[in-house]
Design a protein around this motif. Structure first.
Motif, short mmCIF file in Angstrom:
data_model
loop_
_atom_site.label_atom_id
_atom_site.label_comp_id
_atom_site.label_asym_id
_atom_site.label_seq_id
_atom_site.Cartn_x
_atom_site.Cartn_y
_atom_site.Cartn_z
N TRP A 13 0.82 -1.10 -0.05
CA TRP A 13 -0.11 -0.07 0.03
C TRP A 13 1.02 1.29 -0.10
O TRP A 13 0.54 2.16 -0.67
CB TRP A 13 -0.85 0.03 1.18
CG TRP A 13 -0.34 0.18 2.51
CD1 TRP A 13 0.22 -1.01 3.34
CD2 TRP A 13 0.04 1.16 3.12
NE1 TRP A 13 0.59 -0.49 4.46
CE2 TRP A 13 0.80 0.85 4.43
CE3 TRP A 13 -0.18 2.53 3.03
CZ2 TRP A 13 1.02 1.88 5.29
CZ3 TRP A 13 0.52 3.65 3.76
CH2 TRP A 13 0.88 3.25 4.97
N ARG A 14 1.83 1.22 0.60
CA ARG A 14 2.82 2.51 0.73
C ARG A 14 3.58 2.68 -0.36
O ARG A 14 3.41 3.77 -0.96
CB ARG A 14 3.70 2.19 1.97
CG ARG A 14 4.54 3.79 2.37
CD ARG A 14 5.25 3.19 3.65
NE ARG A 14 5.77 4.60 3.83
CZ ARG A 14 5.91 5.31 4.85
NH1 ARG A 14 5.11 4.88 6.15
NH2 ARG A 14 6.61 6.48 5.10
N ARG A 59 -5.82 -5.70 8.00
CA ARG A 59 -5.55 -5.09 6.62
C ARG A 59 -6.34 -6.01 5.69
O ARG A 59 -6.93 -6.90 5.96
CB ARG A 59 -3.90 -5.42 6.24
CG ARG A 59 -3.18 -5.12 7.77
CD ARG A 59 -2.22 -4.23 7.37
NE ARG A 59 -1.81 -3.22 8.55
CZ ARG A 59 -0.88 -2.61 8.69
NH1 ARG A 59 -0.01 -2.40 7.68
NH2 ARG A 59 -0.46 -1.99 9.72
N ASP A 107 6.34 11.33 2.78
CA ASP A 107 6.82 10.22 3.59
C ASP A 107 6.38 10.52 5.07
O ASP A 107 5.91 9.72 5.48
CB ASP A 107 8.39 10.27 3.74
CG ASP A 107 8.84 9.35 3.32
OD1 ASP A 107 8.52 8.50 2.37
OD2 ASP A 107 9.77 8.54 3.94
N LEU A 159 2.78 9.55 4.89
CA LEU A 159 2.19 8.19 4.91
C LEU A 159 2.66 7.72 6.44
O LEU A 159 2.07 6.83 6.86
CB LEU A 159 3.10 7.58 3.90
CG LEU A 159 2.71 8.04 2.58
CD1 LEU A 159 3.48 7.19 1.21
CD2 LEU A 159 1.24 8.04 2.26
N ASP A 160 3.63 8.45 7.10
CA ASP A 160 3.76 7.99 8.62
C ASP A 160 2.54 8.17 9.39
O ASP A 160 2.18 7.54 10.15
CB ASP A 160 5.02 8.65 9.10
CG ASP A 160 6.20 8.34 8.60
OD1 ASP A 160 6.51 7.23 8.16
OD2 ASP A 160 7.23 9.08 8.86
N VAL A 210 -6.51 1.33 8.01
CA VAL A 210 -7.01 2.61 8.26
C VAL A 210 -8.37 2.49 8.29
O VAL A 210 -9.08 1.90 7.52
CB VAL A 210 -6.77 3.98 7.28
CG1 VAL A 210 -7.39 5.13 7.83
CG2 VAL A 210 -4.94 4.13 7.19
N ALA A 234 -3.86 -0.42 4.16
CA ALA A 234 -2.90 0.07 5.22
C ALA A 234 -3.64 -0.33 6.66
O ALA A 234 -2.96 -0.20 7.43
CB ALA A 234 -2.56 1.45 5.15
N GLU A 264 -0.03 5.69 8.50
CA GLU A 264 0.55 4.35 9.27
C GLU A 264 0.12 4.45 10.62
O GLU A 264 -0.14 3.49 11.25
CB GLU A 264 2.02 4.18 9.06
CG GLU A 264 2.44 2.56 9.21
CD GLU A 264 3.53 2.25 8.68
OE1 GLU A 264 4.32 3.30 8.09
OE2 GLU A 264 3.95 0.92 8.58
N ARG A 265 0.32 5.52 11.23
CA ARG A 265 -0.10 5.78 12.74
C ARG A 265 -1.64 5.59 12.79
O ARG A 265 -2.22 5.23 14.00
CB ARG A 265 0.36 6.93 13.45
CG ARG A 265 1.41 6.90 14.27
CD ARG A 265 1.99 8.05 14.75
NE ARG A 265 2.92 8.64 14.00
CZ ARG A 265 3.15 9.44 13.10
NH1 ARG A 265 1.96 10.24 13.14
NH2 ARG A 265 4.01 9.76 12.22
N ARG A 266 -2.33 6.00 11.82
CA ARG A 266 -3.85 5.86 11.75
C ARG A 266 -4.31 4.06 11.82
O ARG A 266 -5.67 4.22 11.94
CB ARG A 266 -4.58 6.54 11.08
CG ARG A 266 -4.54 8.26 11.25
CD ARG A 266 -5.92 8.28 11.95
NE ARG A 266 -5.91 9.70 12.47
CZ ARG A 266 -5.17 10.00 13.69
NH1 ARG A 266 -4.41 9.20 14.22
NH2 ARG A 266 -5.51 11.01 14.01
N SER A 267 -3.40 3.47 11.25
CA SER A 267 -3.81 2.22 11.00
C SER A 267 -3.93 1.27 12.42
O SER A 267 -3.19 1.03 13.14
CB SER A 267 -3.12 1.40 9.97
OG SER A 267 -1.76 1.88 10.20
#
Lengths: 232, 232
Positions: A75-76, A212, A198, A201-202, A126, A124, A205-208
């Motif tokens: 995903w990233r 998945r 970047d 996207l961090d 989320v 991801a 990622e913190r929201r996920s």
DNA sequence: ACCTGAACACCGTTCAAGT
DNA sequence: ACCTGAACACCGTTCAAGT
């Protein structure tokens, strides 16, 4: 509301893009575009209902240059890939860009890009309730950065940073003074764009939190365009 | 390059703003603005070298509506305050906004707002080398969001979400399908704006490592404007 | 010092007509 | 089916002139 012709639309859009590339967005007129392919301005109204519609179609034509992410990406990488594609298209056609925030982009390509973004955010992990907002935020950052870079907001005119600080009427600028060393350094826009993406996207990622979801294999975003002979 | 007159500039800018408010940005012409204050179009060229310069001045005039943060704020409140101020100005003058990303904003007000941002980021303890980029990112997000909200990119035309999904040529949209429930919900733009700003400030906070720096007391961002009688 | 008038080289778009 | 021609109501801007 008459039905519009289709046959020579691609040819007309190419002509418009040529005019933009050579003489800028303001040089695009029904007259200049028509002339380039040996038509009367009025002939264009068979294909587009107005100049506005023509410009919308030009924008759509550009977005079709966006390439789908290579298969097998995480995903990233999908999100990174799409950001870079948008920036690449923008840099190939800098003068057309102002259209993108001014006109609502409702071409099918936009929908398909959005769909890839949604899928990536789902993959991801989320939570669905957060996805529409994060998708818009991502889009805003990418488009906003690219636009600022390409159309002058970051450039801030012709003044170099030092000159800008000394502008008349500016008064005391303690922040600028404290950062003078940093502000005088030339900026690496490529690096800045990568860093921004970047960091966002961090943030994603913190929201996920959720489980998945697998990513579907990407498919082409736009139909292959009909070939058109150019008469230059 | 003749010297420009100053006397009636504010009056002319007000006239331009009235035309924008009543008939939109495209209705602004040297002729329409001049007419509103009983002048010939040519008279304006005594005050502005071109229509472009006039529009830049209109944008500058708007930015002067931004209020400085109240004294005694912490760095985070300063950044929140300024974001909301920018959004408020934008909502008061929605039609003028497209100018902001199209034209480089080099008015003294922009400089002073930037300076407040720099000071806040310094006070937050962000390493100086990171500050210019973070300031630009913040600006991009705020301006990008506001612009998208006000000028239609988020609106995506007149189609409701469901209608958009069913658009011809869209093909399969698995992401949209999976998120149908979320996408049909109406959006609270106020909340979305607050959430975006908040998330970015979290991002800033995570970047802070160095010792903090005290914030100076804020001062007015723009000179008080001269009063002008309107003749409507 | 400040403003006007006429003119130039453009616009987007409508309408009726041509092949 | 596709295109043209003339016309309308606009543009930004230059130049020379007016008070």
């Amino acid at each position: 509301m008459r039905k519009l012709k289709e046959s020579r639309r691609p040819e007309i859009l190419d002509a418009a893009l040529q005019v933009v590339a050579e003489r800028g967005l303001e040089a695009v007129s029904m007259r200049s575009v028509a002339q380039r392919i040996g038509l009367t301005p009025m002939a264009l109204y068979g294909y587009f209902r107005s100049k506005e519609e023509l410009l919308d179609a030009v924008l759509g034509r550009l977005l079709e240059e966006i390439q789908p992410p290579p298969p097998g990406c995480g995903w990233r990488s999908v999100l990174v890939h799409l950001s870079y594609e948008v920036r690449a298209v923008a840099q190939r056609h800098p003068s057309v860009l102002p259209l993108i925030l001014t006109r609502p982009a409702v071409s099918p390509v936009v929908l398909r890009v959005n769909d890839l973004l949604y899928q990536a955010l789902l993959a991801a992990g989320v939570p669905p309730a957060e996805i529409p907002r994060l998708e818009r935020l991502l889009g805003t950052v990418v488009i906003g950065h690219v636009l600022s870079e390409v159309s002058g907001r970051f450039g801030a005119g012709t003044l170099d940073p030092a000159g800008r600080r000394a502008q008349p009427g500016a008064g005391e600028l303690p922040g600028h003074e404290a950062l003078a060393a940093e502000l005088d350094r030339p900026v690496d826009w490529d690096a800045e764009f990568r860093a921004n993406v970047d960091e966002l996207l961090d943030l994603v990622e913190r929201r996920s939190v959720a489980e998945r979801r697998p990513l579907a294999e990407p498919r082409p975003l736009a139909e292959p365009r009909p070939l058109v002979e150019r008469r230059t």
